[in-house]
Design a protein around this motif. Structure first.
Motif, mmCIF file in Angstrom:
data_model
loop_
_atom_site.group_PDB
_atom_site.id
_atom_site.type_symbol
_atom_site.label_atom_id
_atom_site.label_comp_id
_atom_site.label_asym_id
_atom_site.label_seq_id
_atom_site.Cartn_x
_atom_site.Cartn_y
_atom_site.Cartn_z
ATOM 1 N N GLY A 17 0.852 -1.183 0.000
ATOM 2 C CA GLY A 17 0.000 0.000 0.000
ATOM 3 C C GLY A 17 0.881 1.223 0.000
ATOM 4 N N PRO A 18 0.290 2.386 0.232
ATOM 5 C CA PRO A 18 1.108 3.598 0.227
ATOM 6 C C PRO A 18 2.168 3.550 1.315
ATOM 7 C CG PRO A 18 -1.108 4.051 1.020
ATOM 8 C CD PRO A 18 -1.126 2.666 0.493
ATOM 9 N N VAL A 66 4.918 5.231 -7.025
ATOM 10 C CA VAL A 66 4.198 4.998 -5.769
ATOM 11 C C VAL A 66 3.696 3.571 -5.643
ATOM 12 C CG1 VAL A 66 3.481 7.336 -5.189
ATOM 13 C CG2 VAL A 66 2.158 6.041 -6.852
ATOM 14 N N THR A 67 3.482 2.906 -6.770
ATOM 15 C CA THR A 67 2.931 1.552 -6.688
ATOM 16 C C THR A 67 3.930 0.464 -7.056
ATOM 17 O OG1 THR A 67 2.124 1.739 -8.943
ATOM 18 C CG2 THR A 67 0.579 2.308 -7.182
ATOM 19 N N SER B 126 1.028 10.775 0.197
ATOM 20 C CA SER B 126 1.509 9.475 -0.257
ATOM 21 C C SER B 126 0.333 8.540 -0.556
ATOM 22 C CB SER B 126 2.408 8.881 0.833
ATOM 23 O OG SER B 126 2.797 7.592 0.504
ATOM 24 N N SER B 129 -1.619 9.714 -3.667
ATOM 25 C CA SER B 129 -0.865 9.418 -4.890
ATOM 26 C C SER B 129 -1.003 7.941 -5.256
ATOM 27 C CB SER B 129 0.620 9.745 -4.690
ATOM 28 O OG SER B 129 0.797 11.097 -4.372
ATOM 29 N N TYR B 130 -0.962 7.114 -4.232
ATOM 30 C CA TYR B 130 -1.097 5.670 -4.457
ATOM 31 C C TYR B 130 -2.471 5.346 -5.048
ATOM 32 C CZ TYR B 130 -0.883 0.658 -3.446
ATOM 33 O OH TYR B 130 -0.882 -0.706 -3.565
ATOM 34 N N THR B 133 -2.870 6.556 -8.620
ATOM 35 C CA THR B 133 -2.174 5.696 -9.587
ATOM 36 C C THR B 133 -2.999 4.450 -9.885
ATOM 37 O OG1 THR B 133 -0.058 6.484 -8.763
ATOM 38 C CG2 THR B 133 -0.026 4.467 -10.053
ATOM 39 N N GLU B 134 -3.560 3.869 -8.826
ATOM 40 C CA GLU B 134 -4.391 2.681 -9.039
ATOM 41 C C GLU B 134 -5.634 3.017 -9.870
ATOM 42 O OE1 GLU B 134 -3.849 -0.477 -8.414
ATOM 43 O OE2 GLU B 134 -1.857 0.061 -7.702
ATOM 44 N N TRP B 194 -6.296 -1.458 0.793
ATOM 45 C CA TRP B 194 -6.123 -0.417 -0.203
ATOM 46 C C TRP B 194 -6.529 -0.874 -1.588
ATOM 47 C CZ3 TRP B 194 -5.313 4.502 0.812
ATOM 48 C CH2 TRP B 194 -4.791 4.839 2.061
#
Lengths: 250, 266
Positions: A17-18, A66-67, B126, B129-130, B133-134, B194
């Protein structure tokens, strides 16, 4: 000597995850033990940052997003001497194999990416051909009998299969074993300074790619990440031999 | 007719012949120029062991002798892409542009002064942003963004009747679907969920549309699109498939695209 050489080798870690991921330069140093030649940080969080350098006559690139975090090995393209753009492949495939194992070893030791739920290994092997007829012939020759198709000079051929199954290393975990056969039109671009227009040249390659990864379920320990990557590398090695690529050093 | 002179030298002053790329690229198509060398027999400079160095081309106007120097870096080549004959998917390009803008906004929100009421925490940045992106990987239309304070951001999609909100904090995501009259659906996701938060968007979409949602995942691990992947010899193959026409989902977009969809499904 096999006519199939490597065009790309890549290991990817997907965070659970983040999280705060170290910079590409920091991860480059951690894995390859040297300063990168170039580092490009993006202010935009939805774009990846990258660190680049050379490793064993290959271009080594660490890319963080980020991923995901990618460790990429690709050929160093030939210098422009004759005025003709050239395509380069990784000739020393045994060295590529060794480098991938080294990356896995570093991952086993911990890469500062705190929580990872998915890993991936990507390998692309290619052989350059003069025309579609020749490229198709080279491609179908390395397709297993049950998938082999009858083609002559058709263009843009892509055939991809996934043969998923449970991991032999991490109990209950589902793995994707994706293999793709394709004829690619690869464009090599020469960037010129002094305002001159870039020069591009296309090459036809018969190409076989392996994209092996697990389905994300829960966080993996660094040992599990390493085991899964070894499983992927072993499977790729076995498959490339079984279909007749016979890439040296793999 | 006066003929301008052109001299080539390297900044480190060693001597040798210029590499082939000069005649291949820079001198091609210049019939009115002559290559000038002070020694009359060669060119100034080259150390072959140095792979990339700066060269200088000096243009001199004869007979006045005035001129200028232009630095020239040795050209480098790299593989930029593989191309298919298929028509590029405009939606994906637009989607990338839209998400770049969203990324810029997030970046600005986190770099504001500490006292600014719009500033968001680094952990929220953070997380947002995650999630963004997903969402992009799942070809979800770019949301509007709202900020209520430093501890969360809100992504919002609206079709002028329904509203769908994703509230993203450092350790949680909540989803809320509402009409002007009432809240239709509300779900909470912890930090261990998430991926589910993004993955469960389609069922929420189906509430809006009253029918099934077609979504496509891939088991491959494509690299993210890198617009400035300078010097990297990376192949990126984009295999786009056609999408459902006339599909105006609230979250929008051609759901059937295969491009850059990492598989997080079971």
């Amino acid at each position: 000597m096999s006519e199939w050489k490597a065009l790309n080798g890549r290991i990817t870690l997907f965070p659970t995850g983040p999280q705060s991921i170290p910079s590409a330069a920091e991860l480059y140093r951690a894995v390859w033990g040297a300063e990168p030649d170039a580092f490009q940080k993006q202010p935009n969080p939805l774009q990846p940052t990258l660190a680049q350098g050379r490793r064993s006559q290959m271009a080594a690139t660490c890319l963080t997003h980020v991923t995901r975090v990618d460790f990429n090995l690709s050929p160093v393209l030939a210098p422009i001497e004759t005025g003709e753009p050239k395509i380069s492949l990784i000739e020393d495939t045994g060295r590529l194999f060794g480098e991938l194992k080294e990356i896995i070893k570093k991952i086993a030791g911990g890469t500062k990416v705190s929580s990872v739920s998915r890993i991936a290994l990507y390998l692309q092997f290619a052989t350059v051909r003069a025309n579609f007829l020749e490229a198709n012939k080279a491609l179908t020759k390395v397709m297993p009998e049950q998938y082999r198709i009858s083609v002559t000079d058709e263009e843009d051929i892509i055939f991809q299969v996934n043969r998923p199954r449970k991991s032999g290393k991490v109990e209950g975990l589902r793995m994707n074993f994706v293999t793709k056969w394709s004829v690619d039109n690869v464009q090599v671009m020469v960037a010129l300074s002094a305002g001159a227009a870039p020069w591009t040249k296309n090459f036809l390659t018969a190409s076989v790619s392996f994209d092996y990864n697990n389905v994300a379920e829960a966080a993996l320990t660094t040992e599990q990440q390493s085991q899964l990557l070894h499983e992927c590398l072993g499977e790729a090695s076995e498959t490339q031999r079984s279909i007749g690529l016979n890439v040296e050093g793999f | 007719m006066s003929i301008p002179k052109l001299a080539i030298r390297r900044t480190d002053e060693a001597t040798s012949t210029p590499p082939a790329f000069f005649s291949a690229f820079f001198l091609k198509g210049l019939p009115d120029y002559k290559i000038h060398s002070p020694s009359g027999s060669g060119y100034e400079t080259l150390i072959p062991s140095v792979p990339t160095a700066t060269w200088l081309i000096r243009y001199t106007d004869s007979p006045s002798g005035s001129g200028y120097e232009t630095p020239v870096a040795e050209p480098e080549s790299w593989i930029v892409k593989s191309t298919l004959s298929a028509v590029p998917d405009v939606w994906q390009w637009q989607l990338s542009q839209d998400y770049l803008e969203l990324g810029t906004v997030l970046s600005e929100l986190t770099s504001l002064e500490e006292t600014d009421e719009w500033k968001i925490d680094a952990s929220v940045y953070s997380a947002a942003s995650y999630v963004a992106t997903e969402l992009k990987y799942h070809s979800v239309r770019v949301p509007q963004i709202f900020v209520h304070g430093p501890t969360s951001v809100v992504f919002n999609w609206s079709d002028n009747f329904y509203n769908f909100y994703l509230t993203i904090g450092a350790n949680h995501v909540s989803a809320l679907l509402s009409s002007p009259e009432c809240i239709l659906d509300r779900r909470e996701y912890s930090e261990t969920e998430w991926l589910n938060a993004v993955q469960r968007l389609p069922p929420i979409q189906s509430v809006l549309l009253g029918g099934p949602i077609i979504s496509s995942n891939s088991s491959v691990s494509y690299l993210p699109a890198v617009s400035t992947f300078v010097g990297a010899s990376t192949i990126s193959i984009k295999a786009s498939v056609s999408y459902l026409p006339g599909f105006s989902a609230l979250l929008g977009g051609p759901i059937g695209s295969m491009s850059y969809l990492p598989d997080f499904s079971g």
